[in-house]
Design an enzyme around this catalytic site. Structure first.
Site, PDB file in Angstrom:
ATOM      1  N   GLY A   1       2.166  -9.350  18.571  1.00 49.42           N
ATOM      2  CA  GLY A   1       3.612  -8.761  18.631  1.00 49.42           C
ATOM      3  C   GLY A   1       4.027  -8.620  17.859  1.00 49.42           C
ATOM      4  CE  LYS A   2       0.653  -5.490  13.708  1.00 50.63           C
ATOM      5  NZ  LYS A   2      -0.595  -5.349  14.560  1.00 50.63           N
ATOM      6  NE  ARG A   3       7.954  -9.785  20.107  1.00 54.22           N
ATOM      7  CZ  ARG A   3       7.057  -8.658  20.832  1.00 54.22           C
ATOM      8  NH1 ARG A   3       6.851  -7.832  19.965  1.00 54.22           N
ATOM      9  NH2 ARG A   3       7.254  -8.066  21.752  1.00 54.22           N
TER      10      ARG A   3
END
Lengths: 313, 313
Positions: A105-107
């Site tokens: 999700g590369k949050r």
């Protein structure tokens, strides 16, 4: 069990392949998609149901060949609530079959907001009068380090509570990743990120000497893989870029430690859409057999590299 | 209409305040949360319904005082599918009342995956045999530049198709943002990001000379705001950090161009949870009046700064 230890066990069992469930809607086998569009019309539900069926067939077929799955959030979020329901259902199904699931999700955010992501995807959510276990319940989450240390700490804190993993973007596989990642003060940004992750992730080191806070390093930058492996023996690498992105399989040689551990290798389109490489396939029936064959091929190839690698020492 | 132009019109009408709907679950007025927990038990549905009601009451009350809303994804994702249903419902309700809505998701990825985010949040999703308008249908999205130019281009492409906006993280407001953002080659990373956004965003410049591809600059770094304003007159700033993060309102003086445009100012907790600052409030009834008073205060304060600023030239 510590996340990194658990990953290493699975790698020793079958190999380091991580299959990416990145359901590009335009590549879903036509026989699956057309059926849903016919039944449900041109709706989000039709698209999401096709994705979910596609995933389940793959998860059934890859069982035993692969132990690690990566789910790319973007393709599910794109399909709205129905897409996210398909994501949740895929994730639960993968868990039922025993897979380890990384949510890609590369949050990223700061303080209490970063903590909301970490609690939501990994640990648990408390509220006045109670708490609930993480709704999404991923085994690991990818995150983006642009905000610096205090953007990373909440993820470590939550991962640590529940023995889960984090992969921090470090050297990404795309062509223009140097734009930011190669800006160099005393050292380049991506090296600084790796150093930061090494230092912050010490609390998450397991029995293998690897930390559950790892980094993402693209297969397309083989010299950087080599450098990072030498400098940071405690970091578990999640390596994308093999297959569609034309990363060199040989460059993976540098990714592993002498004991064959230290890296897991993601292939997405090169496996799940392998059926498209041959134009004879029409509606895509039997796509899962091609995916399985390709997964077997990659696991063998990777194990070979690991084997040669450990012999050369 | 061009997104930046539309934003400027709203700013000229009421002021540059962007109210952040960041529903920290522990701060939701007890009278709302307790009712839902009683009705629905300790469930995600209870939490999400309380959030949605909270948002709707605020949106009704702030109507006329505020034109710009920012929704922080993390707090909704944390509540699973029910949380995302609340997000969608909040977004649609805000649109019905005429607000401009920025989704603060700090999304990032490369090529076709970045495009999936851009299409999902801003433009439209195509599939074999058809297409659907963006499910989420935000007016703008925040994104993270760590992956470099080819991580930004898909967002520009999609925003451009539908006249929507993008805000790229540049100088974030948190204490350790310099870790990465101040690494300096010929110039610091955050300056390089601003330059990149300026160059890439030229295609999105509207009648005001401002681009619909703006940057996020924290109020906590006033010298950087000043520098960026001077160097990059075409960039629209989204400025967080006032209120809970103790950014100095006076530092905003440097954020605006002589014509009073060029920046929108986010306040979240300082407005929506203003009711908590006075311990007398018990269950939080009337929280929306306090939020409105505070929003009126901030708009006045900001307009004053803009006015003084333009007089000093």
């Amino acid at each position: 069990m510590n996340f990194a230890d658990e990953v290493c066990q699975r790698v020793q069992k079958v190999g380091p392949l991580v299959v990416g469930l990145d359901p590009h809607i335009e590549y879903i086998p036509p026989f699956l998609l057309e059926q849903e569009l016919q039944d449900k019309g041109k709706t989000w539900e039709a698209l999401a149901t096709a994705v979910e069926k596609f995933n389940r067939i793959l998860l059934d077929e890859l069982h035993g060949v692969v132990e690690l799955i990566k789910i790319q959030m973007a393709f599910y979020e794109m399909l709205g609530i129905p897409g996210l329901i398909a994501l949740k259902s895929t994730l639960d199904y993968a868990h039922r079959l025993g897979y380890i699931v990384i949510i890609d999700g590369k949050r990223n955010d700061i303080s209490s907001t970063a903590s909301a992501y970490a609690r939501g995807y990994l640990s648990s959510v408390s509220f006045p009068g109670g708490w609930l276990d993480s709704y999404w319940n991923a085994d690991a989450l990818t995150i983006n380090p642009y905000l610096g240390e205090d953007g990373l700490l909440p993820f470590i804190e939550e991962a640590n509570k529940v023995n889960k993993g984090i992969f921090v973007l470090c050297r990404t596989s795309n062509t223009s990743s140097p734009t930011i990642q190669d800006v160099a003060g005393p050292e380049k940004v991506f090296v600084k990120v790796a150093r930061l992750v090494k230092n912050l992730g010490t609390v998450l080191i397991g029995n293998t000497g690897l930390s559950s806070m790892g980094i993402v390093v693209g297969a397309t930058y083989s010299e950087d893989i080599r450098f990072l492996r030498e400098q940071f023996p405690s970091l578990l690498f999640l390596i994308p870029g093999i297959g569609a992105q034309k990363g060199d399989i040989e460059s993976l040689r540098y990714a592993f430690r002498d004991d064959g551990l230290g890296a897991i290798i993601n292939v997405s389109r090169g496996i799940i859409f392998a059926y498209r490489e041959n134009n004879n396939d029409g509606l895509g029936e039997g796509f899962e057999k091609k995916a399985r064959d390709r997964a077997v091929y990659f696991q063998e190839k990777f194990r070979e590299i690991i084997h040669e690698n450990s012999q050369s020492y």
